[in-house]
Design an enzyme around this catalytic site. Structure first.
Site, short mmCIF file in Angstrom:
data_model
loop_
_atom_site.label_atom_id
_atom_site.label_comp_id
_atom_site.label_asym_id
_atom_site.label_seq_id
_atom_site.Cartn_x
_atom_site.Cartn_y
_atom_site.Cartn_z
N LYS A 8 0.80 -1.05 0.05
CA LYS A 8 -0.07 -0.05 -0.10
C LYS A 8 0.87 1.28 -0.02
CE LYS A 8 -0.35 -0.43 5.06
NZ LYS A 8 -1.23 -0.89 6.11
N TYR A 26 16.73 29.71 8.77
CA TYR A 26 15.18 30.37 9.27
C TYR A 26 15.27 30.63 10.79
CZ TYR A 26 13.71 30.37 4.63
OH TYR A 26 13.38 30.59 3.22
#
Ligand SMILES: *Cc1c(COP(=O)(O)O)cnc(C)c1O
Length: 381
Positions: free
Chosen positions: A51, A272
């Site tokens: 899956k 950042y």
């Protein structure tokens, strides 16, 4: 990325020789992990759980490799995943865990997919579809034993048992299955509780092949194996029970290239938010991998990568396309802008990467986006 070309996934897709990042998938290791499951669970059969695009590794390539190794049973979650898998393994059994919603019934039949029926309503709908098409349809039936996610609850099971012949009149029940909640912890009492409940449920119904175990269950011992086991993460190299020695081999390696090296003085900030500050003269490597590739943003100032087998810490926040590493400890002749840095693989385990990202190995793999090309290595583990 050139417009009009699909991204990643298929071998040899890249437009240039330079690849910023890549996921190397060792198909030989996946096959050897499959063999480990066969040894541990045998004589039970081993299905491949593919899956979510084979947990991000590429369902097509993984399925082909497993099928070549003799695997003839696969599990997907979504109907669409089953439809895509069908032409790759025309003769294999493909179970669809989502079940049979009324509007998925025609496609399930067309593509010869076997739904894992999760309720009496789904059993009734699938049985009616069989009757309408004057056929006998294969079905798996999911019995809940404590997960409380999908599957027949106790009262539904009693109803099914009391009225079995009528409810499955036009069906061929090929599997009775349940799913363990705590198989990653061999000490969890829940495992034996669910095992007992599953035995009780099976005893209420006519003899039918049974399946209880995912990767964790495979490691719990043969009494958990029944007729079929359903490993996913173990095939992909996950150390599902965090054992001192992982019984499974590394099958996925995430690497990215150094784009720039820089030497900065003490007291400088990185990235950042300026969340990392150098305490001494520091060498930083800026690497071409970011959260848009599926690198967990949570590993900012937490996680590690590896340069030629040497662990180095992430410095500052992960940004969209880049991550910065403190490579001060790496000898200058062992790193350059040619270097590849490992984010998980032989040095950094999936479990370590997951811990640093405050998540699970499953999410580390399934978060990788199409921007990361998948490369397939054949051969032995
Ligand atoms: C995903 C899944 C599996 C595979 O689980 P792993 O922990 O990856 O081995 C097996 N059975 C069911 C019902 C699942 O949803």
């Amino acid at each position: 990325m050139t417009a009009g070309r699909p991204t990643g996934i298929v071998l040899g897709m890249s437009n240039t020789d330079f690849e910023a990042a890549r996921l190397t998938v060792r198909l030989g290791a996946i096959v050897s992990n499959y063999r480990v499951c066969q040894r541990l669970a045998g004589p039970a059969a081993v299905a491949g759980v593919v899956k979510a695009d084979g947990y991000g590794l590429g369902a097509a390539a993984v399925t082909k490799a497993l099928a070549d190794a003799g695997c003839d049973t696969f599990f997907v979650a979504r109907l669409e995943e089953g439809i895509q898998l069908r032409p790759i393994v025309p003769h294999a059994r493909i179970f669809v865990l989502d079940g049979a919603m009324p509007d998925s019934v025609p496609a399930l039949i067309t593509h010869r997919l076997t739904p894992v029926l999760n309720s009496l309503g789904q059993i009734a709908g699938w049985n009616a579809a069989a009757q309408e098409t004057r056929s006998t349809l294969d079905a798996a039936i999911h019995i809940d034993t404590g997960m409380n996610r999908l599957g027949l609850a106790g009262d539904e099971l009693s109803l099914l048992a009391s009225d079995w012949n009528a409810r499955v009149e036009n069906l061929r029940p090929v599997l009775l299955m349940s799913h363990l909640a705590c198989a990653d912890d061999p000490k969890a009492k829940m495992n034996s509780v669910q095992l007992d409940r599953f035995h009780t449920a099976l005893a209420m119904l006519p003899p039918t092949p049974a399946s209880l175990s995912s990767s964790g269950g495979v490691l719990l011992g043969k009494e958990y194996a029944f007729d079929l086991v359903r490993p996913g993460i173990g095939l992909y190299g996950g150390n599902v029970q965090n054992l001192p020695t992982n019984p499974f081999s590394v099958a996925a390696v995430l690497t990215a290239r150094v784009l720039q090296l820089r030497r900065v003085d003490s007291g400088r900030s990185v990235g950042y938010g300026a969340t990392f500050r150098t305490k001494w003269p520091t060498v930083l490597a800026t690497v071409a991998l970011g959260y848009a590739d599926g690198l967990m943003r949570a590993i900012g100032n937490q996680g590690h990568a590896a340069v030629s087998g040497r662990r180095v810490p992430v410095a500052g926040r992960v940004s969209m396309d880049l991550v910065t590493l403190d490579v001060t400890s790496v000898p200058a002749d062992s790193i350059s802008t040619e270097s590849e840095v490992e984010f998980f693989g032989d040095t950094i385990s999936l479990e370590e990467a997951a811990k640093a990202g405050n998540t699970a190995a499953y999410e580390i793999l399934t978060s990788l986006t199409p921007r990361v090309p998948r490369h397939y290595e054949e051969g032995s583990a």
